[in-house]
Enzyme design. Structure first.
Site, PDB file in Angstrom:
ATOM      1  N   HIS A  70     -21.166  25.379 -22.111  1.00  0.00           N
ATOM      2  CA  HIS A  70     -22.516  25.538 -23.030  1.00  0.00           C
ATOM      3  C   HIS A  70     -22.095  25.345 -24.376  1.00  0.00           C
ATOM      4  CE1 HIS A  70     -24.545  27.334 -19.356  1.00  0.00           C
ATOM      5  NE2 HIS A  70     -24.953  26.225 -19.418  1.00  0.00           N
ATOM      6  N   HIS A  88     -24.356  17.138 -20.349  1.00  0.00           N
ATOM      7  CA  HIS A  88     -24.302  18.228 -19.681  1.00  0.00           C
ATOM      8  C   HIS A  88     -22.836  18.124 -18.859  1.00  0.00           C
ATOM      9  CE1 HIS A  88     -24.568  22.313 -17.846  1.00  0.00           C
ATOM     10  NE2 HIS A  88     -24.895  21.559 -16.727  1.00  0.00           N
ATOM     11  N   ASN A 108     -21.617  28.772 -12.149  1.00  0.00           N
ATOM     12  CA  ASN A 108     -21.409  28.489 -13.540  1.00  0.00           C
ATOM     13  C   ASN A 108     -19.871  28.391 -14.015  1.00  0.00           C
ATOM     14  OD1 ASN A 108     -24.066  29.128 -14.447  1.00  0.00           O
ATOM     15  ND2 ASN A 108     -23.749  31.062 -14.613  1.00  0.00           N
ATOM     16  N   HIS A 158     -18.888  26.305 -16.950  1.00  0.00           N
ATOM     17  CA  HIS A 158     -20.214  26.377 -17.820  1.00  0.00           C
ATOM     18  C   HIS A 158     -19.916  27.271 -18.961  1.00  0.00           C
ATOM     19  CE1 HIS A 158     -21.844  24.141 -14.585  1.00  0.00           C
ATOM     20  NE2 HIS A 158     -23.181  24.074 -15.421  1.00  0.00           N
ATOM     21  N   ARG A 200     -50.974  30.453 -10.043  1.00  0.00           N
ATOM     22  CA  ARG A 200     -49.938  31.249  -9.615  1.00  0.00           C
ATOM     23  C   ARG A 200     -48.980  30.754  -8.552  1.00  0.00           C
ATOM     24  NH1 ARG A 200     -54.544  34.331 -10.497  1.00  0.00           N
ATOM     25  NH2 ARG A 200     -54.498  35.748 -12.178  1.00  0.00           N
ATOM     26  N   GLU A 218     -20.706  17.833 -12.417  1.00  0.00           N
ATOM     27  CA  GLU A 218     -20.878  18.744 -11.605  1.00  0.00           C
ATOM     28  C   GLU A 218     -20.387  18.786 -10.242  1.00  0.00           C
ATOM     29  OE1 GLU A 218     -22.779  21.333 -12.561  1.00  0.00           O
ATOM     30  OE2 GLU A 218     -23.919  21.012 -14.105  1.00  0.00           O
ATOM     31  N   LYS A 272     -24.101  24.749  -2.511  1.00  0.00           N
ATOM     32  CA  LYS A 272     -25.016  25.443  -3.354  1.00  0.00           C
ATOM     33  C   LYS A 272     -26.073  26.306  -2.578  1.00  0.00           C
ATOM     34  CE  LYS A 272     -28.132  25.205  -7.287  1.00  0.00           C
ATOM     35  NZ  LYS A 272     -28.573  24.499  -8.591  1.00  0.00           N
ATOM     36  N   GLU A 303     -29.536  35.227  -9.190  1.00  0.00           N
ATOM     37  CA  GLU A 303     -28.357  35.271  -9.940  1.00  0.00           C
ATOM     38  C   GLU A 303     -28.143  36.618 -10.284  1.00  0.00           C
ATOM     39  OE1 GLU A 303     -28.149  31.717 -12.299  1.00  0.00           O
ATOM     40  OE2 GLU A 303     -26.513  32.965 -13.554  1.00  0.00           O
ATOM     41  N   ARG A 354     -24.284  34.127  -7.294  1.00  0.00           N
ATOM     42  CA  ARG A 354     -24.694  32.760  -7.873  1.00  0.00           C
ATOM     43  C   ARG A 354     -24.132  32.125  -9.199  1.00  0.00           C
ATOM     44  NH1 ARG A 354     -31.013  30.198  -7.615  1.00  0.00           N
ATOM     45  NH2 ARG A 354     -30.363  28.264  -8.538  1.00  0.00           N
ATOM     46  N   LYS A 371     -34.419  26.857  -9.405  1.00  0.00           N
ATOM     47  CA  LYS A 371     -34.700  27.186 -10.732  1.00  0.00           C
ATOM     48  C   LYS A 371     -35.307  26.086 -11.496  1.00  0.00           C
ATOM     49  CE  LYS A 371     -30.448  29.834 -12.048  1.00  0.00           C
ATOM     50  NZ  LYS A 371     -29.227  29.681 -13.089  1.00  0.00           N
TER      51      LYS A 371
HETATM   52  N1  LIG Z   1     -32.552  23.682 -12.183  1.00  0.00           N
HETATM   53  C1  LIG Z   1     -31.212  23.690 -12.258  1.00  0.00           C
HETATM   54  O1  LIG Z   1     -30.723  24.614 -11.248  1.00  0.00           O
HETATM   55  C2  LIG Z   1     -30.634  22.796 -12.747  1.00  0.00           C
HETATM   56  C3  LIG Z   1     -29.190  22.556 -12.657  1.00  0.00           C
HETATM   57  C4  LIG Z   1     -28.629  21.554 -13.608  1.00  0.00           C
HETATM   58  C5  LIG Z   1     -29.163  21.060 -14.507  1.00  0.00           C
HETATM   59  N2  LIG Z   1     -30.728  21.274 -14.849  1.00  0.00           N
HETATM   60  C6  LIG Z   1     -31.526  20.524 -15.657  1.00  0.00           C
HETATM   61  O2  LIG Z   1     -31.367  19.214 -15.428  1.00  0.00           O
HETATM   62  C7  LIG Z   1     -31.518  18.304 -16.538  1.00  0.00           C
HETATM   63  C8  LIG Z   1     -30.604  16.949 -16.582  1.00  0.00           C
HETATM   64  O3  LIG Z   1     -30.955  16.403 -15.367  1.00  0.00           O
HETATM   65  P1  LIG Z   1     -30.489  14.689 -15.445  1.00  0.00           P
HETATM   66  O4  LIG Z   1     -29.182  14.787 -15.745  1.00  0.00           O
HETATM   67  O5  LIG Z   1     -30.887  14.419 -14.095  1.00  0.00           O
HETATM   68  O6  LIG Z   1     -31.491  14.327 -16.556  1.00  0.00           O
HETATM   69  P2  LIG Z   1     -32.901  13.300 -16.641  1.00  0.00           P
HETATM   70  O7  LIG Z   1     -33.899  13.714 -15.657  1.00  0.00           O
HETATM   71  O8  LIG Z   1     -33.187  13.233 -18.206  1.00  0.00           O
HETATM   72  O9  LIG Z   1     -32.437  11.948 -16.305  1.00  0.00           O
HETATM   73  C9  LIG Z   1     -31.286  11.138 -16.808  1.00  0.00           C
HETATM   74  C10 LIG Z   1     -31.864   9.877 -17.161  1.00  0.00           C
HETATM   75  O10 LIG Z   1     -31.803   8.921 -16.074  1.00  0.00           O
HETATM   76  C11 LIG Z   1     -32.860   8.182 -15.693  1.00  0.00           C
HETATM   77  N3  LIG Z   1     -33.102   8.102 -14.469  1.00  0.00           N
HETATM   78  C12 LIG Z   1     -33.357   8.984 -13.588  1.00  0.00           C
HETATM   79  N4  LIG Z   1     -33.248   8.225 -12.123  1.00  0.00           N
HETATM   80  C13 LIG Z   1     -32.790   7.211 -12.455  1.00  0.00           C
HETATM   81  C14 LIG Z   1     -32.402   6.024 -11.414  1.00  0.00           C
HETATM   82  N5  LIG Z   1     -32.427   6.295 -10.134  1.00  0.00           N
HETATM   83  N6  LIG Z   1     -32.324   5.026 -11.873  1.00  0.00           N
HETATM   84  C15 LIG Z   1     -32.242   4.694 -13.375  1.00  0.00           C
HETATM   85  N7  LIG Z   1     -32.520   5.544 -14.340  1.00  0.00           N
HETATM   86  C16 LIG Z   1     -32.745   6.888 -13.663  1.00  0.00           C
HETATM   87  C17 LIG Z   1     -34.065   8.894 -16.588  1.00  0.00           C
HETATM   88  O11 LIG Z   1     -35.272   8.289 -16.733  1.00  0.00           O
HETATM   89  C18 LIG Z   1     -33.529   9.736 -17.696  1.00  0.00           C
HETATM   90  O12 LIG Z   1     -33.352   8.964 -18.760  1.00  0.00           O
HETATM   91  C19 LIG Z   1     -31.297  19.360 -17.789  1.00  0.00           C
HETATM   92  O13 LIG Z   1     -32.701  19.593 -18.244  1.00  0.00           O
HETATM   93  C20 LIG Z   1     -30.885  20.636 -17.302  1.00  0.00           C
HETATM   94  O14 LIG Z   1     -31.241  21.820 -17.752  1.00  0.00           O
HETATM   95  C21 LIG Z   1     -31.383  22.227 -13.905  1.00  0.00           C
HETATM   96 ZN   LIG Z   2     -24.644  22.572 -14.897  1.00  0.00          ZN
END
Ligand SMILES: NC(=O)c1ccc[n+]([C@@H]2O[C@H](COP(=O)([O-])OP(=O)(O)OC[C@H]3O[C@@H](n4cnc5c(N)ncnc54)[C@H](O)[C@@H]3O)[C@@H](O)[C@H]2O)c1
Ligand SMILES: [Zn+2]
Length: 349
Positions: A248, A260, A241, A244, A120, A184, A223, A233, A237, A142
């Site tokens: 999307h 993305h 978006n 977005h 939990r 972003e 943020k 949200e 919040r 999130k």
């Molecule tokens: N929680 C939220 O508010 C929120 C907001 C936006 C996006 N997201 C989520 O985030 C995810 C995307 O995140 P992302 O773009 O970081 O993707 P990711 O975590 O897949 O990282 C992208 C790639 O970069 C590599 N990598 C990471 N750090 C590195 C570094 N320092 N050097 C070399 N390679 C590195 C990883 O191994 C991966 O292959 C999605 O799932 C999305 O839904 C969440």
């Molecule tokens: Zn986004």
């Protein structure tokens, strides 16, 4: 060191500094007594930075465990999530232990969700290593995993106890991932304006820790200010978006082959066009936004028609009584949530 305090359902610090990975143990020891720590990371990040973080934690007396999964969005699912939970249980983690999410948004979302549901809820610390996760996903609480029928369909709002951002990790980030984050990043410029404008107009390089540190600080402050007012949200919040709604649709139409952040940049361009044509967004700020998108070489995505995108919005149930909610830029630093009739959207393009 740059520090931003977040006052949400938990109060926590976001700390930003070059080479912070080497002192992760010391930083965590200021708020958490010695305990078991599970460091969750994907294979790429584990190979690059896992040992630095583990050594720092061990030096400070923590009992370190590691869980590594194959990199990429395809791992952000119920199976990996379940494996993390099983690992925690088999290693006899209790409610006073800790999870550290070391990596991009995939790691942060999934490790955060595991932490929010194991017994939990146990504490977790975000250590983001992509630009996108530093300025966006690691802040705001999130957490989620994907289902076969859609992204982020299972998750929770669950704040970390600390966010540690080492800007030096960006030097190993591939260009495509940097661009993904900048999509972003430009969103925050349009939302907030202010000090972000000259920094981003000048150009941000990963290799310059000072300027990227300042940029990250301004984005997370933006943020945090929004999350503090509307953590779950219900209204405000939704400003985050910006860009977005179209993004999307484009992501889905491309079968998630276009990153993305790149889709967000295109979404920002489309909504800026609409707002400009409606006479809401002034010429000067419209041109500034378009120039920024070009400066950071955000590609035009012209493969999908407006009707294609609207069809996806309809399927995703984003349309209510023929209207759809958009975040409309009136000026840089002045964005508003508005409902627009779909017919009008088509006319404006
Ligand atoms: N929680 C939220 O508010 C929120 C907001 C936006 C996006 N997201 C989520 O985030 C995810 C995307 O995140 P992302 O773009 O970081 O993707 P990711 O975590 O897949 O990282 C992208 C790639 O970069 C590599 N990598 C990471 N750090 C590195 C570094 N320092 N050097 C070399 N390679 C590195 C990883 O191994 C991966 O292959 C999605 O799932 C999305 O839904 C969440
Ligand atoms: Zn986004």
């Amino acid at each position: 060191m740059e520090i931003v305090k977040v006052h949400a359902s938990k109060t926590y610090d976001i700390k930003i500094e070059k080479d912070l990975l080497y002192t992760v143990g010391e930083e965590i020891s200021t708020i958490k007594p010695k305990c078991k720590v599970l460091v969750v990371s994907d294979d790429i990040v584990h190979d690059l930075y896992g040992k630095i973080v583990a050594d720092s934690l061990i030096t400070c007396g923590y009992n370190v465990f590691e869980y590594t999964f194959p990199h990429g969005e395809k791992s952000k699912n119920l199976i990996t999530y379940g494996n993390i939970l099983n690992f925690l249980a088999e290693s006899a983690f209790t409610r006073s232990d800790l999870v550290v999410a070391l990596g991009g948004g995939v790691t942060g979302d999934m490790a955060g969700f595991a932490a929010s549901t194991y017994m939990r809820g146990i504490d977790y610390v975000q250590v983001p290593t992509t630009l996108l996760s530093m300025i966006d996903s690691s802040v705001g609480g999130k957490t989620a995993v994907d289902l076969p029928s859609g992204k982020n369909l299972v998750g929770s709002f669950y704040q970390p106890i600390m966010v540690l951002i080492d800007t030096a990790t960006l030097t190993t980030l591939p260009c495509t991932e940097y661009k993904n984050g900048m999509g972003e990043g430009i969103k925050y410029v349009v939302l907030d304006g202010g000090e972000l404008i000259p920094i981003v107009e000048k150009g941000i390089r990963c290799s310059c820790a000072n300027e990227i540190g300042k940029f990250i600080k301004l984005c997370v402050t933006s943020k945090a200010n929004i999350v503090e007012k509307d953590e779950k949200e219900s209204n405000l919040r939704r400003l985050l978006n910006l860009g977005h709604t179209f993004a999307h649709s484009i992501e889905k139409l491309s079968n998630y082959t276009i990153p993305h952040g790149v889709c967000v940049a295109e979404g920002l361009r489309i909504i800026s066009d609409i707002s400009h044509k409606q006479g809401k967004l002034n010429d000067l700020d419209y041109n500034k936004i378009i120039n920024l998108l070009e400066k950071y070489e955000m590609p035009r995505i012209t493969d999908y028609s407006m009707q294609d995108m609207i069809n996806v919005m309809n399927v995703d149930k984003k349309v209510e009584n023929g209207n759809i909610n958009f975040v409309i830029p009136y000026a840089i630093g002045d964005c508003r949530i508005e409902s627009i009739p779909l017919d009008k959207v088509k006319d404006l393009i």
